[in-house]
Scaffold this motif. Structure first.
Motif, PDB file in Angstrom:
ATOM      1  N   HIS A 146       0.860  -1.190   0.000  1.00 45.72           N
ATOM      2  CA  HIS A 146       0.000   0.000   0.000  1.00 45.72           C
ATOM      3  C   HIS A 146       0.892   1.235   0.000  1.00 45.72           C
ATOM      4  O   HIS A 146       1.904   1.262   0.682  1.00 45.72           O
ATOM      5  N   VAL A 147       0.435   2.225  -0.768  1.00 48.39           N
ATOM      6  CA  VAL A 147       1.283   3.416  -0.926  1.00 48.39           C
ATOM      7  C   VAL A 147       0.475   4.687  -0.668  1.00 48.39           C
ATOM      8  O   VAL A 147      -0.654   4.805  -1.141  1.00 48.39           O
ATOM      9  N   ILE A 148       1.028   5.592   0.121  1.00 48.32           N
ATOM     10  CA  ILE A 148       0.472   6.955   0.140  1.00 48.32           C
ATOM     11  C   ILE A 148       1.619   7.902  -0.194  1.00 48.32           C
ATOM     12  O   ILE A 148       2.785   7.604   0.069  1.00 48.32           O
ATOM     13  N   SER A 149       1.237   9.032  -0.791  1.00 45.04           N
ATOM     14  CA  SER A 149       2.304   9.948  -1.209  1.00 45.04           C
ATOM     15  C   SER A 149       1.830  11.387  -1.060  1.00 45.04           C
ATOM     16  O   SER A 149       0.626  11.644  -0.968  1.00 45.04           O
ATOM     17  N   GLU A 150       2.757  12.294  -1.079  1.00 43.75           N
ATOM     18  CA  GLU A 150       2.423  13.724  -1.017  1.00 43.75           C
ATOM     19  C   GLU A 150       3.495  14.468  -1.820  1.00 43.75           C
ATOM     20  O   GLU A 150       4.694  14.244  -1.624  1.00 43.75           O
ATOM     21  N   VAL A 151       3.039  15.302  -2.741  1.00 45.61           N
ATOM     22  CA  VAL A 151       3.981  16.172  -3.471  1.00 45.61           C
ATOM     23  C   VAL A 151       3.517  17.596  -3.185  1.00 45.61           C
ATOM     24  O   VAL A 151       2.401  17.964  -3.523  1.00 45.61           O
ATOM     25  N   LYS A 152       4.349  18.363  -2.492  1.00 43.03           N
ATOM     26  CA  LYS A 152       3.924  19.694  -2.015  1.00 43.03           C
ATOM     27  C   LYS A 152       4.904  20.759  -2.489  1.00 43.03           C
ATOM     28  O   LYS A 152       6.108  20.587  -2.291  1.00 43.03           O
ATOM     29  N   ARG A 153       4.410  21.828  -3.076  1.00 39.86           N
ATOM     30  CA  ARG A 153       5.322  22.942  -3.424  1.00 39.86           C
ATOM     31  C   ARG A 153       5.841  23.537  -2.129  1.00 39.86           C
ATOM     32  O   ARG A 153       5.057  23.791  -1.208  1.00 39.86           O
ATOM     33  N   HIS A 154       7.154  23.761  -2.039  1.00 33.04           N
ATOM     34  CA  HIS A 154       7.654  24.241  -0.748  1.00 33.04           C
ATOM     35  C   HIS A 154       7.679  25.767  -0.634  1.00 33.04           C
ATOM     36  O   HIS A 154       7.776  26.317   0.442  1.00 33.04           O
ATOM     37  N   GLU A 155       7.572  26.464  -1.776  1.00 32.92           N
ATOM     38  CA  GLU A 155       7.471  27.931  -1.807  1.00 32.92           C
ATOM     39  C   GLU A 155       8.477  28.621  -0.890  1.00 32.92           C
ATOM     40  O   GLU A 155       8.172  29.572  -0.171  1.00 32.92           O
ATOM     41  N   GLY A 156       9.666  28.095  -0.858  1.00 34.46           N
ATOM     42  CA  GLY A 156      10.724  28.736  -0.083  1.00 34.46           C
ATOM     43  C   GLY A 156      10.806  28.259   1.346  1.00 34.46           C
ATOM     44  O   GLY A 156      11.633  28.745   2.107  1.00 34.46           O
ATOM     45  N   TYR A 157       9.948  27.332   1.722  1.00 34.70           N
ATOM     46  CA  TYR A 157       9.974  26.818   3.095  1.00 34.70           C
ATOM     47  C   TYR A 157      10.127  25.294   3.086  1.00 34.70           C
ATOM     48  O   TYR A 157       9.246  24.584   3.579  1.00 34.70           O
ATOM     49  N   PRO A 158      11.212  24.771   2.547  1.00 30.68           N
ATOM     50  CA  PRO A 158      11.302  23.306   2.455  1.00 30.68           C
ATOM     51  C   PRO A 158      11.268  22.633   3.815  1.00 30.68           C
ATOM     52  O   PRO A 158      10.585  21.621   4.006  1.00 30.68           O
ATOM     53  N   LYS A 159      11.998  23.226   4.786  1.00 30.02           N
ATOM     54  CA  LYS A 159      12.066  22.583   6.096  1.00 30.02           C
ATOM     55  C   LYS A 159      10.674  22.523   6.736  1.00 30.02           C
ATOM     56  O   LYS A 159      10.243  21.480   7.244  1.00 30.02           O
ATOM     57  N   GLU A 160       9.959  23.626   6.646  1.00 32.59           N
ATOM     58  CA  GLU A 160       8.616  23.674   7.229  1.00 32.59           C
ATOM     59  C   GLU A 160       7.691  22.676   6.535  1.00 32.59           C
ATOM     60  O   GLU A 160       6.864  22.037   7.169  1.00 32.59           O
ATOM     61  N   LYS A 161       7.868  22.516   5.209  1.00 32.61           N
ATOM     62  CA  LYS A 161       6.998  21.593   4.470  1.00 32.61           C
ATOM     63  C   LYS A 161       7.289  20.149   4.889  1.00 32.61           C
ATOM     64  O   LYS A 161       6.387  19.328   4.997  1.00 32.61           O
ATOM     65  N   ILE A 162       8.579  19.867   5.123  1.00 34.42           N
ATOM     66  CA  ILE A 162       8.928  18.507   5.576  1.00 34.42           C
ATOM     67  C   ILE A 162       8.259  18.267   6.937  1.00 34.42           C
ATOM     68  O   ILE A 162       7.629  17.229   7.167  1.00 34.42           O
ATOM     69  N   GLN A 163       8.390  19.281   7.807  1.00 36.52           N
ATOM     70  CA  GLN A 163       7.798  19.106   9.154  1.00 36.52           C
ATOM     71  C   GLN A 163       6.290  18.904   9.068  1.00 36.52           C
ATOM     72  O   GLN A 163       5.726  18.054   9.745  1.00 36.52           O
ATOM     73  N   GLU A 164       5.652  19.685   8.153  1.00 36.45           N
ATOM     74  CA  GLU A 164       4.191  19.535   7.975  1.00 36.45           C
ATOM     75  C   GLU A 164       3.834  18.121   7.571  1.00 36.45           C
ATOM     76  O   GLU A 164       2.899  17.528   8.097  1.00 36.45           O
ATOM     77  N   ILE A 165       4.612  17.586   6.631  1.00 37.53           N
ATOM     78  CA  ILE A 165       4.317  16.231   6.140  1.00 37.53           C
ATOM     79  C   ILE A 165       4.524  15.222   7.272  1.00 37.53           C
ATOM     80  O   ILE A 165       3.676  14.354   7.517  1.00 37.53           O
ATOM     81  N   PHE A 166       5.641  15.353   7.979  1.00 42.63           N
ATOM     82  CA  PHE A 166       5.912  14.400   9.073  1.00 42.63           C
ATOM     83  C   PHE A 166       4.809  14.484  10.136  1.00 42.63           C
ATOM     84  O   PHE A 166       4.374  13.482  10.679  1.00 42.63           O
ATOM     85  N   HIS A 167       4.355  15.726  10.366  1.00 41.64           N
ATOM     86  CA  HIS A 167       3.325  15.899  11.393  1.00 41.64           C
ATOM     87  C   HIS A 167       2.001  15.282  10.917  1.00 41.64           C
ATOM     88  O   HIS A 167       1.341  14.537  11.639  1.00 41.64           O
ATOM     89  N   LYS A 168       1.670  15.580   9.668  1.00 32.67           N
ATOM     90  CA  LYS A 168       0.384  15.109   9.125  1.00 32.67           C
ATOM     91  C   LYS A 168       0.290  13.574   9.155  1.00 32.67           C
ATOM     92  O   LYS A 168      -0.738  13.015   9.472  1.00 32.67           O
TER      93      LYS A 168
END
Ligand code: SF4
Ligand code: SF4
Length: 981
Positions: free
Chosen positions: A37-59
């Motif tokens: 089973h696979v889930i994925s997320e592709v998110k534009r980071h808009e200059g905040y890559p670290k924050e986007k990683i944290q968002e994904i890990f949190h979600k």
């Protein structure tokens, strides 16, 4: 699509494996269970890559128990987790799916890579250059410019028509698209269709350049989801099976998750995941340091007021990015109402909306609109829409507005969305100007798009964010595409967003000063105009870099429309026009209708002229020169100047052209490119004397489909010409290695550039299967090398199976035929110069293969003669006797240009248009020297590339001629005043 069974329920389950990557524009993440089973997320980071990683890990509640592997070089800047290279991850993913393609293509936001593969192993990597020309991200940027989402854009492209755009360089392409939209030459749908089509073509060319089997091709990356792109790619790769997997948009992170399942340990403690990032860019001073140099007078809209029963002039600035309109009070010089809206690729609709806004501002008051003027890149179309009102060049409109604002202004910087201008004044009269040459790095759209697409920052917030920065990053003065790449790198390295934005703002100022102002004279006080001037941070950056006092007026964005209204009023006051009665409510009614189309037969361009009807009146619209514009607006036919380029072409091609050979041995094709436009009499005579007929190539834009590497436009055209000759069945192609042309007196060499010298080899590589048809003797016309040239021509006759003597005799006759032409041409030049140096004339100085053929010169001679000026090609000018020669100038054609510059300095009635080509080697070295020589003269610098939109070109040429006229008018006035006193 999210598989919820794998989200929260699987938190911390070591039986789940994750892959993560920080790319140029997005963060990609995937979680995979043992069961697949696979889930994925592709998110534009808009200059905040670290924050986007944290968002994904949190979600998804990724925690210490997870097994995670990262890929992508930049990801290592953020995370201390096991790393695998992207290529390894892609191989791993394909192995998992048991796929063994011949080619794997990775279509990233900023770069494309083609991986030739064998048995599941990557054998090579072919990547695009750093330049973002035509990547998926570039298309996203263009969609946003036209106000479309990605989904809407892809859908809309299905209704578009293919149109010609200069798609090999993103910067030129953008300016081409904008100008064509503004001129009504195509629709946003056409632009998107063309961009997607050309993207597919480029990818197919990259695949071809790999010279590798291509039966099965697999796509990875977000662009793989674009069905229109896939259709186009299949069109180019008819025999290939192109496969897109559900995992294609995140294939590399999927591969990383497969490596995660092989990890022995679960992830390290969460507190240790994020590494301390280091930003490897140099910083510069805070923008606020320049505050004492900036006089920022921007006001809010509340200051404007409509006077009941007032007399107004409507001024419209129909720009590429924004459309502005004002109601200018003709009696008290105030702006009564204004509108400022985005053009979004539809200047007529934008104008209508602006007028509606003005109607609301007028409300119940009664006003008379006695005149109307329009400027901006869409001025011609909008002037027809506005009941054929007067149109004015943007340079002069801004200059007029500037003088009204600050009467003793000496310098104007105007930065608009797509075009930037520099104007310098002498006693209130514009004497010199410059515009950006297609490059957008010193324009507002570059700042806006970089901030919004890469960092999600809306334009109105840029200034506040930039001013906050204490350590702006130094991106320097470079090509827009390269700054974009650096910007993404800085963000990937964890730079603060405000430092990146301030760095971008500095780059705008630096690019403007270095590329647009260049060696031109900046005065003491700079008036900063255009929509970008509303952004205080850019004013600070300009003040800091120029170390001048910078004034930003109350409404810098409206200065073009105010200037236009003032110009219309000047015409009224001078009695050149009379009052009219424009009614706003009538002007928003009715649509433009296309009526009868006809061809203008006045010259070989044979332009299509469209009759356009609006509110019951019909106007002729279009054409490459000013003929119909002047006819439409002034109702008179201007007496045209003499076109000596045409005379040159006639003499060379008709009088010294090829003969028909009865019972010929065959046909030899001659590409009408490069030196064929100088040595034509020699080439055709030689071919005829060998006993062959000559086939001349027809202009073809297909050249860029055959080029193997980036090359200048004239060399690209050789590819198209050769393709045309081969398609039409020429037995051979005559394409010599030209080494040296005649050396003018005083010079030591008369070289051609390395590209011209090497073109036969370049063509042989591009046309591998026909390479034996290409005849390439070495040719040099300097005295020392004539004998060698004859030996080479002898070798040609032998290679064709002819007696060697035939080659030598043919060579001798050809050289003397050419000399006869040269003599006649020089005599003609002498006669004409004596006649024309006393009348207003323009020398066009550039390579003959760019300025002479009508298919290449964008109708430049016609644009000039239709305004009443004579046009003289630089190579027609006899060398001036008393001239100094520059030792560093070793190229034949730039020596002709140097001579032309000397003529301009000597004879006041002669003006010069310098013409170059994008990425021309010799010009990059020597043109700055000519610019310096010409300081104080009004001259025009133009670059010709494969772009097809004429509007920007027309603006530059028009401004050049307008300023010459303005200077002459001023001089006449001064003389008259002197006589009277
Ligand atoms: S360039 Fe001008 S004169 Fe020539 S065909 Fe076009 S519109 Fe007519
Ligand atoms: S001189 Fe410049 S434009 Fe001409 S072929 Fe050489 S590089 Fe290209």
């Amino acid at each position: 699509m999210i598989d919820t069974s794998l989200s929260k329920s699987s938190q911390g389950d070591p039986q789940c494996f994750e892959g993560l990557e920080v790319g140029a524009v997005s963060v990609k993440w995937v979680r995979r269970s043992l069961e697949g089973h696979v889930i994925s997320e592709v998110k534009r980071h808009e200059g905040y890559p670290k924050e986007k990683i944290q968002e994904i890990f949190h979600k998804y509640q990724t925690n210490e128990k997870s097994k995670i592997t990262i890929t992508g070089h930049a990801t290592k800047n953020f995370l201390n987790l096991p790393y695998y290279a992207e290529a390894e991850c892609l191989e791993k993913a394909l192995l998992y799916f048991n796929l063994k393609p011949d080619i794997l293509i990775s279509l990233g936001g900023e770069t494309f890579s083609v991986y030739p593969m064998k048995d599941g192993i990557i054998k090579n990597i072919i990547a695009t250059t750093k330049c973002a020309a035509g990547t998926g991200e570039f298309i996203v940027q263009q969609l946003l410019r036209m106000g479309m989402t990605i989904e809407d854009g892809i859908k809309a492209s299905k209704n578009g028509q293919y149109t010609q755009l200069a798609t090999r360089c993103s910067v030129h392409c953008k300016s081409d698209a904008t100008h064509r939209l503004n001129k009504g030459e195509c629709t946003p749908e056409d632009i998107i269709k063309t961009l997607i089509h050309d993207l597919a073509r480029k990818v197919s060319e990259m695949i071809d350049s790999a010279q590798w089997p291509k039966d099965l091709i697999i796509l990875s990356g977000g662009v793989a989801l674009n069905d229109v792109f896939l259709e186009n790619l299949q069109y180019y790769l008819v025999d290939s099976e192109i496969k897109v997997l559900p995992e294609s948009p995140f294939l590399e992170v999927f591969g990383a998750s497969l490596y995660a399942s092989e990890l022995q340990e679960v992830a390290p403690a969460r507190g240790e995941w994020f590494s301390k990032t280091t930003v490897e860019f140099v910083n510069q001073k805070s923008l606020i340091n320049a505050e004492s140099l900036l006089d920022y007078r921007v006001e809010s809209d509340t200051q404007k007021k409509i006077v009941n029963n007032g007399q107004y002039i409507l001024g419209v600035d129909a720009g590429s990015t924004t459309t502005k309109a004002v109601l200018f009070n003709a009696l008290d010089d105030t702006v009564g109402a204004s509108a400022y809206l985005r053009t979004l690729g539809n200047p007529i609709l934008a104008t209508k909306k602006c007028l509606k806004k003005l109607i609301n501002s007028v409300g119940e008051k009664r006003i008379d609109i006695i005149q109307c003027g329009v400027t901006g890149s869409a001025r011609e179309m909008v002037s027809v829409y506005l009941d054929n009102c007067r149109s004015f060049n943007e340079i002069l409109a801004h200059a007029r507005g500037a003088v009204e604002e600050v009467p003793d202004v000496d310098t104007v910087f105007e930065i608009g969305g797509q075009d930037s201008k520099f104007i310098s004044f002498l006693k209130g009269v514009p004497i010199d100007y410059a515009m950006n040459e297609g490059c957008s790095a010193g324009t507002g759209s570059f700042l806006e798009e970089s901030a919004s697409v890469d960092m999600g920052i809306p334009v109105e917030k840029i200034s506040d964010i930039a001013i906050k920065s204490t350590n702006p990053i130094a991106f320097g003065e470079r090509c827009a595409a390269f700054i974009n790449t650096d910007l993404r790198n800085a963000l990937q390295q964890g730079a603060k967003q405000e430092d990146v934005v301030a760095g971008l703002v500095y780059s705008i100022a630096e690019n403007y000063i270095s590329r647009i102002v260049g060696p031109r004279q900046m005065g003491k006080t700079l008036l900063f105009l255009g929509g970008v001037a509303l952004n205080k941070s850019v004013g600070l950056a300009i003040a800091s870099r120029s170390q001048r006092n910078v004034i930003v007026p109350a409404h810098p964005e409206l200065m073009g429309s105010v200037g236009t209204a003032l110009m219309a009023r000047d015409l009224l006051q001078e009695g050149i026009t009379s009052e009219r009665d424009f009614v706003l409510k009538d002007l928003i009614k009715g649509d433009m209708e296309l009526k009868k189309l006809f061809r203008c037969k006045a010259c070989e361009n044979n332009c299509e002229i469209q009759n356009i009807s609006i509110r019951g009146k019909v106007y002729p619209f279009g054409g490459l020169c000013s003929k119909y514009r002047l006819l439409r607006q002034k109702g008179i036919k201007i007496e045209e100047g003499q076109d000596l380029v045409e005379l040159r072409n006639k003499l060379m091609i008709e009088e010294f052209g090829a003969q028909h050979v009865e019972e010929s041995l065959g046909t030899i094709g001659l590409p009408m490119t490069l030196t064929s436009h100088s040595l034509f009499p020699l080439y055709v005579k030689f071919i005829n004397e060998l006993g062959y007929n000559v086939m001349l190539s027809k202009h073809s834009r297909l050249g860029n489909t055959k080029t193997l590497a980036s090359i200048c436009y004239p060399c690209e055209l050789v590819h198209g010409a050769v393709l045309d000759l081969l398609n039409r069945g020429a037995d051979y192609i005559f394409l010599p290695h030209v080494i040296e042309l005649e050396i003018p007196k005083g010079f030591k060499h008369g070289y051609v550039c390395p590209s011209t010298g090497m073109i036969p080899d370049i063509i042989r590589a591009a046309f591998e299967s026909d390479k034996d048809k290409i005849i390439s003797p070495h040719i040099a016309l300097s005295k020392d090398l004539i004998e060698t040239t004859l030996k080479e021509l002898r070798r040609v006759s032998v290679s064709l199976g002819l007696n060697p003597k035939i080659g030598v005799n043919a060579g001798k006759k050809a050289i003397s035929h050419y000399r006869e032409f040269s003599k006649k041409y020089q005599e003609l030049g002498k006669r004409k110069i004596d006649e024309l140096k006393k009348t207003p004339s323009v020398i066009i100085a550039g390579r003959p293969y760019v300025i002479c053929p009508s298919e290449v010169n964008l109708a430049l001679p016609r644009k000039i003669i239709s305004r009443g000026y004579n046009v003289i090609p630089a190579d027609m000018l006899p060398p001036l006797k008393d001239r100094e020669v520059s030792e560093r100038n070793v190229w034949h054609f730039t020596q002709q240009i140097e001579n032309a510059v000397k003529y301009v300095k000597k004879y006041p009635n002669l003006n010069i248009c310098l013409v170059s080509c994008f990425s021309c080697g010799p010009d990059a070295i020597i043109y700055h020297h000519f610019r310096q020589e010409l300081a104080g003269n009004t001259f025009c610098y133009l670059e010709i590339d494969s772009q097809t939109a004429h509007a920007g070109f027309e603006t530059r040429v028009g401004a050049f001629l307008d300023i010459i006229e303005e200077r002459r008018r001023k001089k006449r006035k001064e003389t008259l005043l002197a006589v009277m006193s």
